[in-house]
Design a protein around this motif. Structure first.
Motif, PDB file in Angstrom:
ATOM      1  N   ASP A   1      20.181  15.627 -11.424  1.00  0.00           N
ATOM      2  CA  ASP A   1      19.668  14.799 -12.517  1.00  0.00           C
ATOM      3  C   ASP A   1      18.665  13.757 -12.023  1.00  0.00           C
ATOM      4  N   VAL A   2      19.005  13.044 -10.953  1.00  0.00           N
ATOM      5  CA  VAL A   2      18.077  12.013 -10.465  1.00  0.00           C
ATOM      6  C   VAL A   2      16.844  12.645  -9.837  1.00  0.00           C
ATOM      7  N   ASP A   3      16.997  13.830  -9.243  1.00  0.00           N
ATOM      8  CA  ASP A   3      15.855  14.543  -8.666  1.00  0.00           C
ATOM      9  C   ASP A   3      14.886  14.978  -9.774  1.00  0.00           C
ATOM     10  N   ARG A   4      15.417  15.502 -10.863  1.00  0.00           N
ATOM     11  CA  ARG A   4      14.563  15.900 -12.005  1.00  0.00           C
ATOM     12  C   ARG A   4      13.816  14.691 -12.563  1.00  0.00           C
ATOM     13  N   ALA A   5      14.523  13.591 -12.738  1.00  0.00           N
ATOM     14  CA  ALA A   5      13.889  12.384 -13.262  1.00  0.00           C
ATOM     15  C   ALA A   5      12.798  11.890 -12.308  1.00  0.00           C
ATOM     16  N   MET A   6      13.044  12.000 -11.009  1.00  0.00           N
ATOM     17  CA  MET A   6      12.051  11.581 -10.024  1.00  0.00           C
ATOM     18  C   MET A   6      10.812  12.464 -10.108  1.00  0.00           C
ATOM     19  N   TYR A   7      10.997  13.784 -10.252  1.00  0.00           N
ATOM     20  CA  TYR A   7       9.849  14.681 -10.340  1.00  0.00           C
ATOM     21  C   TYR A   7       9.041  14.432 -11.604  1.00  0.00           C
ATOM     22  N   LYS A   8       9.706  14.034 -12.674  1.00  0.00           N
ATOM     23  CA  LYS A   8       8.990  13.671 -13.899  1.00  0.00           C
ATOM     24  C   LYS A   8       8.103  12.454 -13.622  1.00  0.00           C
ATOM     25  N   ASP A   9       8.646  11.473 -12.896  1.00  0.00           N
ATOM     26  CA  ASP A   9       7.878  10.292 -12.528  1.00  0.00           C
ATOM     27  C   ASP A   9       6.745  10.665 -11.573  1.00  0.00           C
ATOM     28  N   LYS A  10       7.011  11.564 -10.633  1.00  0.00           N
ATOM     29  CA  LYS A  10       5.997  11.979  -9.659  1.00  0.00           C
ATOM     30  C   LYS A  10       4.820  12.638 -10.372  1.00  0.00           C
ATOM     31  N   LYS A  11       5.090  13.455 -11.392  1.00  0.00           N
ATOM     32  CA  LYS A  11       4.012  14.073 -12.171  1.00  0.00           C
ATOM     33  C   LYS A  11       3.201  13.003 -12.875  1.00  0.00           C
ATOM     34  N   GLY A  12       3.868  11.986 -13.384  1.00  0.00           N
ATOM     35  CA  GLY A  12       3.165  10.876 -14.027  1.00  0.00           C
ATOM     36  C   GLY A  12       2.301  10.108 -13.057  1.00  0.00           C
ATOM     37  N   CYS A  13       2.804   9.954 -11.809  1.00  0.00           N
ATOM     38  CA  CYS A  13       2.023   9.257 -10.775  1.00  0.00           C
ATOM     39  C   CYS A  13       0.754  10.040 -10.454  1.00  0.00           C
ATOM     40  N   SER A  14       0.860  11.359 -10.339  1.00  0.00           N
ATOM     41  CA  SER A  14      -0.317  12.158  -9.968  1.00  0.00           C
ATOM     42  C   SER A  14      -1.343  12.164 -11.098  1.00  0.00           C
ATOM     43  N   ILE A  15      -0.887  12.094 -12.335  1.00  0.00           N
ATOM     44  CA  ILE A  15      -1.813  12.041 -13.464  1.00  0.00           C
ATOM     45  C   ILE A  15      -2.579  10.719 -13.431  1.00  0.00           C
ATOM     46  N   HIS A  16      -1.893   9.617 -13.114  1.00  0.00           N
ATOM     47  CA  HIS A  16      -2.530   8.293 -13.084  1.00  0.00           C
ATOM     48  C   HIS A  16      -3.522   8.146 -11.939  1.00  0.00           C
ATOM     49  N   ARG A  17      -3.351   8.908 -10.854  1.00  0.00           N
ATOM     50  CA  ARG A  17      -4.227   8.771  -9.689  1.00  0.00           C
ATOM     51  C   ARG A  17      -5.528   9.541  -9.838  1.00  0.00           C
TER      52      ARG A  17
ATOM     53  N   GLY B   1       0.804  -1.216   0.000  1.00  0.00           N
ATOM     54  CA  GLY B   1       0.000   0.000   0.000  1.00  0.00           C
ATOM     55  C   GLY B   1       0.836   1.265   0.000  1.00  0.00           C
ATOM     56  N   LEU B   2       2.082   1.151  -0.440  1.00  0.00           N
ATOM     57  CA  LEU B   2       2.983   2.299  -0.470  1.00  0.00           C
ATOM     58  C   LEU B   2       3.283   2.682  -1.912  1.00  0.00           C
ATOM     59  N   SER B   3       3.693   3.919  -2.105  1.00  0.00           N
ATOM     60  CA  SER B   3       4.021   4.408  -3.439  1.00  0.00           C
ATOM     61  C   SER B   3       5.243   5.310  -3.343  1.00  0.00           C
ATOM     62  N   MET B   4       6.072   5.221  -4.366  1.00  0.00           N
ATOM     63  CA  MET B   4       7.263   6.053  -4.414  1.00  0.00           C
ATOM     64  C   MET B   4       7.513   6.439  -5.863  1.00  0.00           C
ATOM     65  N   ALA B   5       7.858   7.699  -6.088  1.00  0.00           N
ATOM     66  CA  ALA B   5       8.282   8.154  -7.409  1.00  0.00           C
ATOM     67  C   ALA B   5       9.789   7.959  -7.497  1.00  0.00           C
ATOM     68  N   PHE B   6      10.275   7.521  -8.668  1.00  0.00           N
ATOM     69  CA  PHE B   6      11.690   7.215  -8.840  1.00  0.00           C
ATOM     70  C   PHE B   6      12.298   7.970 -10.006  1.00  0.00           C
ATOM     71  N   GLY B   7      13.564   8.271  -9.868  1.00  0.00           N
ATOM     72  CA  GLY B   7      14.372   8.798 -10.948  1.00  0.00           C
ATOM     73  C   GLY B   7      15.723   8.118 -10.878  1.00  0.00           C
ATOM     74  N   GLY B   8      16.290   7.813 -12.021  1.00  0.00           N
ATOM     75  CA  GLY B   8      17.555   7.093 -12.017  1.00  0.00           C
ATOM     76  C   GLY B   8      18.557   7.652 -12.997  1.00  0.00           C
ATOM     77  N   ALA B   9      19.804   7.325 -12.756  1.00  0.00           N
ATOM     78  CA  ALA B   9      20.891   7.723 -13.639  1.00  0.00           C
ATOM     79  C   ALA B   9      22.030   6.729 -13.476  1.00  0.00           C
ATOM     80  N   ILE B  10      22.774   6.554 -14.543  1.00  0.00           N
ATOM     81  CA  ILE B  10      23.960   5.697 -14.517  1.00  0.00           C
ATOM     82  C   ILE B  10      25.169   6.590 -14.753  1.00  0.00           C
ATOM     83  N   ARG B  11      26.199   6.400 -13.934  1.00  0.00           N
ATOM     84  CA  ARG B  11      27.420   7.199 -14.044  1.00  0.00           C
ATOM     85  C   ARG B  11      28.631   6.295 -13.947  1.00  0.00           C
ATOM     86  N   GLN B  12      29.712   6.783 -14.501  1.00  0.00           N
ATOM     87  CA  GLN B  12      31.015   6.132 -14.397  1.00  0.00           C
ATOM     88  C   GLN B  12      31.780   6.824 -13.267  1.00  0.00           C
TER      89      GLN B  12
END
Length: 176
Positions: A159-175, A136-147
């Motif tokens: 970068d990962v924060d921006r990607a997470m906020y993009k996912d968070k906006k998608g989560c709110s649209i789906h709800r 019953g939990l939800s989390m928005a995620f953003g990821g990045a790969i680095r060397q």
């Protein structure tokens, strides 16, 4: 020998005191990098961890922000919110090696995973969403790969924060 006894007693107390101080300092150092609620590393531990990664290693970073923690706290109480945070860490730790999950702030977490592709990174974030949802939990995620070495930690976190906020906006649209 009788004359040495008081000096040996003082020396024994001194050594015992030094050992207690060493142990206390070690405990304080350990506590300074561990989140006391969840047992995950804190922001300080994350910074140290990244700085000590060997050069030339491909590393994935997953930034997660819990959705609805305020709602849980308001409806069920702060103990339920605390348990939700702890459950989230247990789920995040399932795929990470020990010491690779960090609580960056209130309901924000960062996971470091070794040597995975972009596709595997996306799959892992989806797996986390699924497992969190089972509780019953939800989390928005953003990821990045680095060397490694990571020259600009602030840029990575941005970068990962921006990607997470993009996912968070998608989560709110789906709800809706």
């Amino acid at each position: 020998m009788e004359q040495a006894r008081p000096m040996l007693a003082i020396l024994t107390r001194f050594i015992a005191s030094m050992i207690r101080n060493r142990d206390m300092m070690n405990e304080l150092m350990a506590q300074s990098v561990i989140d006391p609620l969840t047992g995950a590393g804190n922001r300080r531990a994350f910074t140290s961890y990244v700085r000590h990664l060997p050069a030339g290693k491909q590393v994935a970073f997953i930034f997660g922000d819990m959705n609805g923690l305020k709602r849980i706290n308001d409806a069920q109480g702060h103990e339920a919110g605390d348990e939700a945070l702890c459950q989230a860490v247990r789920i995040l730790e399932e795929k990470a090696s020990p010491g690779q999950v960090f609580r960056m702030g209130g309901d924000e977490f960062l996971v470091v995973l070794d040597s995975i592709t972009q596709e595997e990174l996306e799959q892992q974030m989806n797996e986390y969403r699924r497992k969190l949802g089972a509780y019953g939990l939800s989390m928005a995620f953003g990821g990045a790969i680095r060397q490694t070495p990571i020259a600009d930690l602030d840029s990575l976190l941005t970068d990962v924060d921006r990607a997470m906020y993009k996912d968070k906006k998608g989560c709110s649209i789906h709800r809706r």
